[in-house]
Structure formats: C-alpha cells, structure tokens
Design a protein around this motif. Structure first.
Motif, short mmCIF file in Angstrom:
data_model
loop_
_atom_site.label_atom_id
_atom_site.label_comp_id
_atom_site.label_asym_id
_atom_site.label_seq_id
_atom_site.Cartn_x
_atom_site.Cartn_y
_atom_site.Cartn_z
N GLY A 1 0.82 -1.20 0.00
CA GLY A 1 0.00 0.00 0.00
C GLY A 1 0.85 1.25 0.00
N GLY A 2 0.22 2.39 -0.21
CA GLY A 2 0.94 3.66 -0.17
C GLY A 2 1.99 3.79 -1.26
N GLY A 3 1.83 3.00 -2.32
CA GLY A 3 2.76 3.13 -3.43
C GLY A 3 4.05 2.37 -3.24
N ASN A 4 4.23 1.70 -2.09
CA ASN A 4 5.43 0.92 -1.84
C ASN A 4 6.68 1.71 -2.17
N LYS A 5 6.77 2.88 -1.59
CA LYS A 5 7.86 3.77 -1.93
C LYS A 5 9.19 3.26 -1.40
N LEU A 6 10.24 3.52 -2.18
CA LEU A 6 11.59 3.20 -1.76
C LEU A 6 12.21 4.41 -1.10
N THR A 7 12.91 4.18 0.01
CA THR A 7 13.74 5.21 0.63
C THR A 7 15.18 4.81 0.41
N PHE A 8 15.95 5.71 -0.19
CA PHE A 8 17.33 5.42 -0.55
C PHE A 8 18.30 6.01 0.46
N MET B 1 4.31 4.08 -10.91
CA MET B 1 5.40 4.85 -11.52
C MET B 1 5.86 5.93 -10.56
N TYR B 2 7.14 6.31 -10.68
CA TYR B 2 7.78 7.22 -9.70
C TYR B 2 8.69 8.20 -10.42
N TYR C 1 4.65 10.24 -7.17
CA TYR C 1 4.47 8.89 -7.65
C TYR C 1 3.00 8.67 -8.03
N SER C 2 2.77 7.55 -8.68
CA SER C 2 1.42 7.21 -9.13
C SER C 2 1.19 5.72 -8.94
N VAL C 3 0.03 5.38 -8.40
CA VAL C 3 -0.28 3.96 -8.19
C VAL C 3 -1.22 3.43 -9.26
N GLY C 4 -1.51 4.25 -10.25
CA GLY C 4 -2.34 3.79 -11.35
C GLY C 4 -2.76 4.95 -12.23
N GLU C 5 -3.29 4.61 -13.39
CA GLU C 5 -3.73 5.63 -14.33
C GLU C 5 -4.70 6.59 -13.66
N GLY C 6 -4.46 7.88 -13.85
CA GLY C 6 -5.34 8.90 -13.30
C GLY C 6 -5.08 9.26 -11.86
N THR C 7 -4.08 8.64 -11.23
CA THR C 7 -3.77 8.93 -9.82
C THR C 7 -2.36 9.45 -9.68
#
Lengths: 115, 116
Positions: free
Chosen positions: A98-105, B32-33, B48-54
């Motif tokens: 969830g939350g975009g699974n962001k990476l912290t570098f 995408m990031y 970042y984006s978790v899908g089209e339109g977001t």
C-alpha cells in the motif's frame, strides 16, 4: 517513517581485494531491502533484494548481502572486486504494502576499484 | 521491450522557463515514480502514481507537477524552473505486488537538467 544510512560515502579498494559496503536502516515494521548499482551516466540497476527467508542473499556480479535484523543492517559484500565494479551503490528500503510501496534510498557509496 | 525510457536525456533551461519530462514504460506496470538525484543526497522521491489517473506527493514535491493520463506514461512538469531544480531526474516503474515481483523498481536512464 523508515530511513537508510550509508556511512561510507567513498570506498577505495584494490582489484581482487574483498569489499564491504555498509547499510543500516531504521523502521518500526518489517521491511524489504535492496541494493542498487549505478554505473557512470546510467540509471540504477538492481543488484539484489531481501524480501523474506534466508538472511544471506546472493545477487548479480558476485555480490551478496546479509540481512541482520538485530543490528538493522544489510551490508553488501564481494570477496574479490574487479575494475568493472567501480560504480555508486545505493541501499534502499521499502515498507509493507500500500501507499505506493515507496523506496527510501541511502545517500550512496562510491566504490572505486584501483589496480 | 524497451523497459523504461525518458525524454529528453539532457536539457538546459533559464530560470522561469517551463518544461515537461516524459517517462514511458512498456511493461504494463501500475506504479510509476519520479526521483531527483543530487550529489551526496541519494535519490529523493518527488511524486508517484499507483495507477492511471492517480498521483501523490513524495518527499520533495514543491515546484513540480505530474500527470498520469495513460498507464504507460508519467509526466513531470516544472512550471517555473529554478536553479535549485538543477539535478538528474530518474523515472521508475513497478508492477502490482505479487510474491515473485520482489517489490523491485525498474529505472530509466535519467534526464540531466540544468537551470541557469
């Protein structure tokens, strides 16, 4: 929030010598851990990753890393480096789903292999 | 299969000018990031984006806007460029989480931007 510390900004080493690049992380929850490599003027490539299971992870180009939960570390090692290993190495952490699974570098470690 | 591509590779702007960086991926990835890379600071997430339109803000979103009108494209815009935005910009993408996907992000080759 999670964070990643790479204490060594530069590591010089002679060819065929062993090397260890240090990475420590902080997180209150379980993490996924990664090492990426960046060759000059290129994007990042995945070296290896730890998701679960065996704490010793083997990656490409002879690199390996060991996850140590008690020391919150994920150090990268190679027993014998080559000139072509000269690059910048980034440790990264991702937390949960969830939350975009962001990476912290981390801030990166420049490995310079000399003859 | 080109992976993640970025356009342009290099760009020089004057302060106050605007521009858009394009990221495209042909792997049908959901996430995408956009990152910026500065010496001694590693990579920092812009949006970042978790899908089209977001879209969503990352660590350093100020001065940037993004759009994800199509699943394969993620655009990064600078409305009024400042010298502090001189950096190397990387785009990355990732599939929706499956056990074997490994949470891995796939990176583009980068765009080197200089703002004078």
């Amino acid at each position: 929030a999670q964070s990643v510390t790479q204490l060594d900004s530069q590591v010089p080493v002679f060819e065929e010598a062993p090397v260890e690049l240090r990475c420590n992380y902080s997180s209150s929850v379980s993490v996924y851990l990664f090492w990426y490599v960046q060759y000059p003027n290129q994007g990042l490539q995945l070296l290896l990753k730890y998701l679960s299971g065996s704490t010793l992870v083997k990656g490409i180009n002879g690199f390996e890393a060991e996850f140590n939960k008690s020391q919150t570390s994920f150090h990268l090692r190679k027993p014998s480096v080559h000139i072509s290993d000269t690059a910048e190495y980034f440790c990264a952490v991702s937390v949960g789903t969830g939350g975009g699974n962001k990476l912290t570098f981390g801030t990166g470690t420049q490995l310079k292999v000399e003859l | 299969n080109a992976g993640v591509t970025q356009t342009p590779k290099f760009r020089v702007l004057k302060t106050g000018q605007s521009m858009t960086l394009l990221c495209a991926q042909d792997m049908n990835h959901e996430y995408m990031y956009w990152y910026r890379q500065d010496p001694g600071m590693g990579l920092r997430l812009i949006h970042y984006s978790v899908g089209e339109g977001t879209t969503a803000k990352g660590e350093v979103p100020d001065g940037y806007n993004v759009s994800r009108l199509k699943k394969q494209n993620f655009l990064l815009g600078l409305e009024s460029a400042a010298p502090s935005q001189t950096s190397v910009y990387f785009c990355a993408s990732r599939p929706t989480f499956f056990p074997n996907s490994g949470e891995r992000q796939f990176f583009g080759p980068g765009t080197r931007l200089t703002v004078l």
